[in-house]
Structure formats: structure tokens, C-alpha cells
Design an enzyme around this catalytic site. Structure first.
Site, mmCIF file in Angstrom:
data_model
loop_
_atom_site.group_PDB
_atom_site.id
_atom_site.type_symbol
_atom_site.label_atom_id
_atom_site.label_comp_id
_atom_site.label_asym_id
_atom_site.label_seq_id
_atom_site.Cartn_x
_atom_site.Cartn_y
_atom_site.Cartn_z
ATOM 1 N N GLU A 1 -18.122 7.748 62.654
ATOM 2 C CA GLU A 1 -16.676 7.667 62.932
ATOM 3 C C GLU A 1 -16.275 8.512 64.142
ATOM 4 O O GLU A 1 -17.036 9.387 64.591
ATOM 5 C CB GLU A 1 -15.867 8.098 61.709
ATOM 6 C CG GLU A 1 -16.055 9.560 61.328
ATOM 7 C CD GLU A 1 -14.864 10.123 60.552
ATOM 8 O OE1 GLU A 1 -13.747 10.125 61.104
ATOM 9 O OE2 GLU A 1 -15.068 10.578 59.398
ATOM 10 N N LYS B 1 -13.200 17.644 50.609
ATOM 11 C CA LYS B 1 -12.701 19.023 50.583
ATOM 12 C C LYS B 1 -11.706 19.187 49.454
ATOM 13 O O LYS B 1 -10.973 18.252 49.131
ATOM 14 C CB LYS B 1 -11.984 19.338 51.896
ATOM 15 C CG LYS B 1 -12.900 19.373 53.088
ATOM 16 C CD LYS B 1 -12.191 20.045 54.243
ATOM 17 C CE LYS B 1 -13.091 20.144 55.448
ATOM 18 N NZ LYS B 1 -13.101 18.913 56.235
HETATM 19 N N1 PSU Z 1 -11.697 14.897 55.708
HETATM 20 C C1 PSU Z 1 -12.487 15.789 56.313
HETATM 21 N N2 PSU Z 1 -12.730 15.660 57.641
HETATM 22 C C2 PSU Z 1 -12.178 14.637 58.378
HETATM 23 C C3 PSU Z 1 -11.355 13.687 57.721
HETATM 24 C C4 PSU Z 1 -11.147 13.867 56.385
HETATM 25 O O1 PSU Z 1 -12.982 16.692 55.678
HETATM 26 O O2 PSU Z 1 -12.401 14.560 59.587
HETATM 27 C C5 PSU Z 1 -10.781 12.551 58.495
HETATM 28 C C6 PSU Z 1 -11.637 11.280 58.291
HETATM 29 O O3 PSU Z 1 -11.611 10.502 59.471
HETATM 30 C C7 PSU Z 1 -10.879 10.577 57.191
HETATM 31 C C8 PSU Z 1 -9.454 10.893 57.546
HETATM 32 O O4 PSU Z 1 -11.109 9.186 57.126
HETATM 33 O O5 PSU Z 1 -9.485 12.243 57.987
HETATM 34 C C9 PSU Z 1 -8.515 10.724 56.364
HETATM 35 O O6 PSU Z 1 -7.204 10.878 56.810
HETATM 36 P P1 PSU Z 1 -6.004 10.529 55.799
HETATM 37 O O7 PSU Z 1 -6.091 11.542 54.710
HETATM 38 O O8 PSU Z 1 -4.777 10.649 56.631
HETATM 39 O O9 PSU Z 1 -6.249 9.129 55.303
#
Ligand code: PSU
Ligand code: MN
Length: 306
Positions: A26, A161
Site C-alpha cells: 500500500e 493498533k
Molecule cells: N493503521 C496503522 N497504520 C496505517 C494505517 C492504519 O497502524 O498506516 C492506514 C492504512 O492505510 C489503513 C488506513 O488502511 O490507515 C485506515 O484508515 P481509516 O481508519 O481512516 O479507514
């Protein structure tokens, strides 16, 4: 494989045409997840590790309105340098970003979408989005979970996390029929730490077993993906107390400031990084390398079955 909006890099295309193993990666982790230049260095090292372990890397992003499966080192450098000025692109962002010819840093969701369009089944990352703490009132649930419910890609991560409600995240995945596999563990790892107190659905202990489970899911025509949670190597795992204190502080601050929507996750991640200094970044980098290796080995096994 002829998609009007999709560009598959030549090396990736050749591998896919010959049934060789490919691993998707990603780009939100590059633009929004780490500072420059560590982000670019890590992204290039991940690609190198995947090659060394027998697969072809395909870093995924949106550049100039094109869906890209496989980036050049220059494109990776561009995304890393531009950083958070690259819009974070989840599923709902695709129509406007693409029709306007813009760039987008792909989250787990959009990386899965583009990987699947290109014909890639294995994807390595750091952590996924999930059900946020307090979601019973905010309704903040990452689109990543919905994508795992529908799109047939195996996502190899280090768990999630504890900025999230891990229990509710597992409930959501259970409802949507997404298998949650612990790699060599019965417990869901919590990204920086190997333990969370929550059980995964199954423990599997080899890339062969992971590939067999995913292949069987596809043969059964069960829609959706599979989540593999690979614990951070012991030597890089962080102190439980220290990290959880930083997380609690970050969440309190985000509530005070009224952070919401797509800003929530990047805000919390950045805040935790500030509070824990360089330690969390070093751990983050190492767990991504660990996931890249496992993903390459699993893609090799899956290529034998497909
Ligand atoms: N969690 C992490 N590191 C990240 C992300 C999430 O520990 O970099 C990033 C990933 O790209 C994930 C996105 O798909 O954040 C999720 O964002 P949201 O919660 O806005 O859907
Ligand atoms: Mn959200």
C-alpha cells in the site's frame, strides 16, 4: 486484465501472465504513515525483500488519476516526498480523484481493490483500520473491514493498533465471515506488541498452510478476503505500558480537538509517533519487513496451487 483505468507495471504484468508470485503493497503507509526519507527508504527495502524472497513487488497508488499496480522508484520517491499532500484514498474517494486526474495514497481498502483488479491475491502491510474506540456513538469503522468482507485478497499485517477497539474489530470481522489467522500465535498481535489479550480464529504456522486456507476459500467461492496477523519480532516489540499510555493520550487529544472522519487514523498515528519518539518508527519499519517476508513466502506457495 484490460482495465481502462489500470496500469500494471511491465515486471508485474509479466509475473502475473506467467503465474509467478506477486505481492501488493500500500501507499498510505508511505505518504501518511512515516516521515520522509524513512518512508521511501522503507518502501524500497520492502520491495527488495520481496524480490529476495522469490516474489515480485507491486506497490499500489493512484497517480494522475491512473490506478497503478507497480511503481517505479521515482514514483515511490514522489509519494514519499509529497507526503500528506497526497490525498488519502479510500473506496469513497476513488470516483472524484480518478475523474479529476489526481493522485491518491491507497489505504488497505483501495490497495485491495486495485490488487484484485490486477489479479494479485497477496498483500503485505503494517496495520489495518478497524472499529475505533467509541464507535458505538461515533460510528467510526474503517472501510478496510468492509473491503475484507467483499474482496478476495489475503492481507498480511501485524494485527491492529490498540487505537482501535480490538474486540469490536474482531466481532465485525466475524459477522462478515472474514477468517482472522494468527501466524504462529493464538492471540491477535497489537502491532507494536505481540499480545492483545484477544484470541484469533485460528493459528496457522507456515506459508503453505496460509496459502492452502486462502486457496480453499476461493475454491469454495466464499466472497471476501482473509486477515493474517503476524506478530512483530520479539526483539523489536515495544513496552506494553509505554505504548498504551501514548495511545490513551493520543485518543484523549483527538477527542478534545474533535478530530473525525478520515483524519482520525493519521492524527492518532502521528501523535503516537511524537509521544514515543523514534522507537515506534523503528518498530514499525521492522514489522513491515517481517510481513513482507511472510507475504513473499506465502505468494510463492499460493502460486503453486493456483
Ligand atoms: N493503521 C496503522 N497504520 C496505517 C494505517 C492504519 O497502524 O498506516 C492506514 C492504512 O492505510 C489503513 C488506513 O488502511 O490507515 C485506515 O484508515 P481509516 O481508519 O481512516 O479507514
Ligand atoms: Mn474512520
Amino acid at each position: 486484465m484490460l482495465n481502462k483505468y489500470l496500469d500494471i507495471a511491465p515486471e508485474v504484468k509479466e509475473a502475473l501472465d506467467c503465474g509467478k508470485p506477486v505481492v501488493a503493497l500500500e501507499s498510505t503507509i508511505i505518504s501518511h504513515g512515516m516521515p520522509y526519507p524513512q518512508n521511501v527508504e522503507t518502501a524500497l527495502n520492502v520491495e527488495k525483500l520481496i524480490r529476495e524472497n522469490g516474489a515480485v513487488p507491486a506497490t499500489i497508488a493512484i497517480i494522475g488519476g491512473r490506478l497503478k499496480a507497480g511503481l517505479s522508484p521515482e514514483e515511490i520517491d514522489y509519494l514519499g516526498k509529497t507526503g500528506t499532500a497526497v490525498p488519502k484514498a479510500s473506496r469513497r474517494d476513488l470516483p472524484v480523484l480518478i475523474s479529476k486526474g489526481m493522485d491518491g495514497a491507497t489505504t488497505v481498502t483501495t490497495t485491495m481493490i486495485i490488487a484484485h483488479l490486477a489479479g494479485i491475491s497477496v498483500f503485505a502491510t503494517g496495520g489495518i483500520g478497524g472499529v475505533h474506540r467509541g464507535a458505538e456513538t461515533t460510528m467510526d469503522i474503517s472501510a478496510d473491514l468492509e473491503e475484507l468482507a467483499h474482496t478476495p485478497v489475503m492481507v498480511i499485517c501485524a494485527g491492529a493498533k490498540s487505537i482501535l477497539d480490538l474486540g469490536l474489530t474482531l466481532e465485525y470481522l466475524e459477522t462478515h465471515g472474514v477468517p482472522v489467522i494468527g501466524y504462529g500465535t493464538e492471540e491477535l498481535p497489537a502491532f507494536y506488541t505481540r499480545r492483545s489479550g484477544f484470541k484469533v480464529d485460528y493459528e496457522l504456522d507456515s506459508p503453505t498452510e496460509l496459502a492452502a486456507a486462502f486457496h480453499t476459500k476461493q475454491e469454495l467461492k466464499l466472497a471476501g478476503g482473509m486477515l493474517v496477523a503476524n506478530p512483530i519480532p520479539e526483539e523489536y516489540s515495544m513496552d506494553h505500558e509505554a505504548i498504551n499510555q501514548a495511545i490513551d493520550e493520543a485518543i484523549a487529544e483527538s477527542r478534545k480537538l474533535g478530530i473525525h472522519g478520515k483524519e482520525t487514523t493519521p492524527f492518532l498515528l502521528a501523535k503516537i509517533k511524537d509521544l514515543t519518539g523514534g522507537d515506534s518508527l523503528a518498530s514499525n519499519i521492522q514489522l513491515v519487513y517481517n510481513n513482507a517476508r511472510l507475504a513473499a513466502h506465502t505468494a510463492v506457495e499460493l502460486a503453486r496451487l493456483q
